[in-house]
Structure formats: C-alpha cells, structure tokens
Enzyme design. Structure first.
Site, PDB file in Angstrom:
ATOM      1  N   GLU A  37       0.840  -1.206   0.000  1.00 18.96           N
ATOM      2  CA  GLU A  37       0.000   0.000   0.000  1.00 18.96           C
ATOM      3  C   GLU A  37       0.873   1.253   0.000  1.00 18.96           C
ATOM      4  O   GLU A  37       0.604   2.218  -0.729  1.00 18.96           O
ATOM      5  CB  GLU A  37      -0.900  -0.004   1.230  1.00 18.96           C
ATOM      6  CG  GLU A  37      -1.716   1.257   1.426  1.00 18.96           C
ATOM      7  CD  GLU A  37      -2.115   1.479   2.866  1.00 18.96           C
ATOM      8  OE1 GLU A  37      -2.439   2.633   3.198  1.00 18.96           O
ATOM      9  OE2 GLU A  37      -2.081   0.516   3.663  1.00 18.96           O
ATOM     10  N   ASP A  41       0.770   3.865  -3.145  1.00 16.65           N
ATOM     11  CA  ASP A  41       0.364   5.259  -2.953  1.00 16.65           C
ATOM     12  C   ASP A  41       1.291   6.188  -3.728  1.00 16.65           C
ATOM     13  O   ASP A  41       0.845   7.118  -4.414  1.00 16.65           O
ATOM     14  CB  ASP A  41       0.395   5.589  -1.453  1.00 16.65           C
ATOM     15  CG  ASP A  41       0.083   7.049  -1.179  1.00 16.65           C
ATOM     16  OD1 ASP A  41      -1.055   7.470  -1.420  1.00 16.65           O
ATOM     17  OD2 ASP A  41       0.987   7.773  -0.720  1.00 16.65           O
ATOM     18  N   ASP A 106      -7.160   1.113   0.373  1.00 17.49           N
ATOM     19  CA  ASP A 106      -5.784   0.699   0.653  1.00 17.49           C
ATOM     20  C   ASP A 106      -5.378  -0.493  -0.222  1.00 17.49           C
ATOM     21  O   ASP A 106      -4.249  -0.546  -0.733  1.00 17.49           O
ATOM     22  CB  ASP A 106      -5.629   0.317   2.125  1.00 17.49           C
ATOM     23  CG  ASP A 106      -5.686   1.521   3.059  1.00 17.49           C
ATOM     24  OD1 ASP A 106      -5.618   2.662   2.563  1.00 17.49           O
ATOM     25  OD2 ASP A 106      -5.807   1.309   4.280  1.00 17.49           O
ATOM     26  N   GLU A 109      -4.489   0.495  -3.738  1.00 20.21           N
ATOM     27  CA  GLU A 109      -3.117   0.983  -3.833  1.00 20.21           C
ATOM     28  C   GLU A 109      -2.125  -0.173  -3.849  1.00 20.21           C
ATOM     29  O   GLU A 109      -1.124  -0.143  -4.583  1.00 20.21           O
ATOM     30  CB  GLU A 109      -2.812   1.916  -2.660  1.00 20.21           C
ATOM     31  CG  GLU A 109      -3.545   3.248  -2.734  1.00 20.21           C
ATOM     32  CD  GLU A 109      -3.251   4.146  -1.560  1.00 20.21           C
ATOM     33  OE1 GLU A 109      -3.234   5.382  -1.752  1.00 20.21           O
ATOM     34  OE2 GLU A 109      -3.046   3.629  -0.445  1.00 20.21           O
TER      35      GLU A 109
END
Length: 219
Positions: A37, A41, A106, A109
C-alpha cells in the site's frame, strides 16, 4: 477482477499479498498488504501527476488539487468497486462483512504496487489510467477532505469546530469509533469508522449534508 492485461495472473504471489488484510495475515502468519500500500500510494501519485503535467496546462496548484481529488480515498474506493476488487480481499475469520471504504482503497493501492513490481511502471500506468480517466474526463468530483470543507463552510475565524469521540469499541484489528462534530457547542453531525480519522471525516460529511448545501453556516 482480471489483471492479465497488465501482466498479473490470479495466482501471482505478490497479488495474494496485496489482497491480504492484517487480520487474515495475523491468523495465517503471512504478509499483509501494508508495505505494498505504501509503495502503491507513491506510484499512483506519480501516474496522476505525470498525466496532469503532460495533458493539461494547469498551474502547479491546480494540478495538485486535481491530483488529490483523483487519488483520494473516495476515488480509490470507486475505482476498486469498478473492477470488482472488494470480493477478492482476504480478511480474518468473522470479519467478512466489515470491509470498509478505507480497507478497499488501501488494497487498491496495493494492487497498483503489485502491477508495478511485476510488470513495470508502464503497465501500472495503463491500469490506473484505464480506470481513472473516464472519471477525470467527466470531471467527476470526489471530495477527499470533508473536515477542511466543513471548516470553510463554518468560517472558523468566527466559529469553533471540535470533534469528540463518543464511542471507542473493539479489538485493535477491528476497532469501531463514533464521533460527533460540534460547532460553537452545538452537535451538527455524527459519523463512525474503523479509525478516528475515518469517523471524523464521516461526521464532517454528515454535517455538510445536513447543512443543505452549506446554507446553515451563513449569517
């Protein structure tokens, strides 16, 4: 959810990690999506930054605002649902019905990171833009920060806004918070979530919705 177009098969070991929530990881002694994650991101922000830089003449500030809108939690949640991602997320026993927006965003990502690690940046970019561009081109508005918007509505130079936790329950891997937002001593909204941050955002959202377009806040 089919990622073969982006070079990732269903049995890909990195994909399995990307779909693994901490609760499942704790029960089965395996890695969770958290590290992926983190990487996803950054990759996602680069992809959207690259797109707005190359395809618009926006100023730096305008690009930042646009990017934040299309990489916020609400947007990622929408993208994830678009590809049927939620049904593939693995959670601990008894938590199947508690997969919330934050977890789903999440995991999205983490999937971006999986494609990046497995197939490279170009495939990760193809994946993200395939999903996100229709929303960008239609100028769909995703509100990433209800708390900031609420502060603008109530004109905080004259009014005080506070968030009070009124409920805090559950074990560390499955917390539940309920928060009320108070403006000058009056409760204007309530919200719940798996974290204080999520509950506060939902409380602010509730207050905004109840304000009927913000008219409640003006003098």
């Amino acid at each position: 959810m089919n990622l073969t177009k982006y070079g990732v098969k269903d049995d890909n070991p990195i994909l399995r990690i990307a779909l693994t929530h901490t609760s499942y990881a704790n029960e089965h002694k395996c890695p969770s999506y958290e590290r992926l994650e983190y990487l996803g991101d950054a990759v996602l922000e680069l992809i959207m930054s690259d797109y707005f830089y190359k395809h618009t003449d926006y100023s730096e500030g305008e690009m930042s605002k646009k990017r934040s809108m299309y990489v916020c939690e609400e947007a990622l949640f929408e993208y994830a649902n678009n590809i049927g991602l939620p049904s593939h997320i693995m959670v601990g026993h008894g938590l199947e019905n508690t997969i919330n927006q934050t977890i789903i965003a999440d995991v999205f990502e983490a999937v971006v990171a999986c494609i990046y690690l497995n197939s490279g940046f170009s495939k990760a970019r193809e994946f993200v833009l395939d999903i996100a561009l229709p929303y960008v081109k239609e100028d769909v508005i995703f509100l990433s920060d209800y708390k900031s918007y609420l502060q603008e509505l109530v004109q905080t130079d004259r009014k005080s806004v506070t968030y009070n936790v009124i409920k805090d329950e559950g074990p560390s891997h499955d917390k539940y918070f309920e928060v009320e937002v108070v403006v000058d001593g009056i409760v204007y909204g309530k919200g719940s979530g798996k974290s204080k941050k999520e509950a506060e955002q939902n409380a602010a959202k509730n207050a905004i919705e109840l304000s009927v377009g913000g008219n409640k806040w003006s003098y």
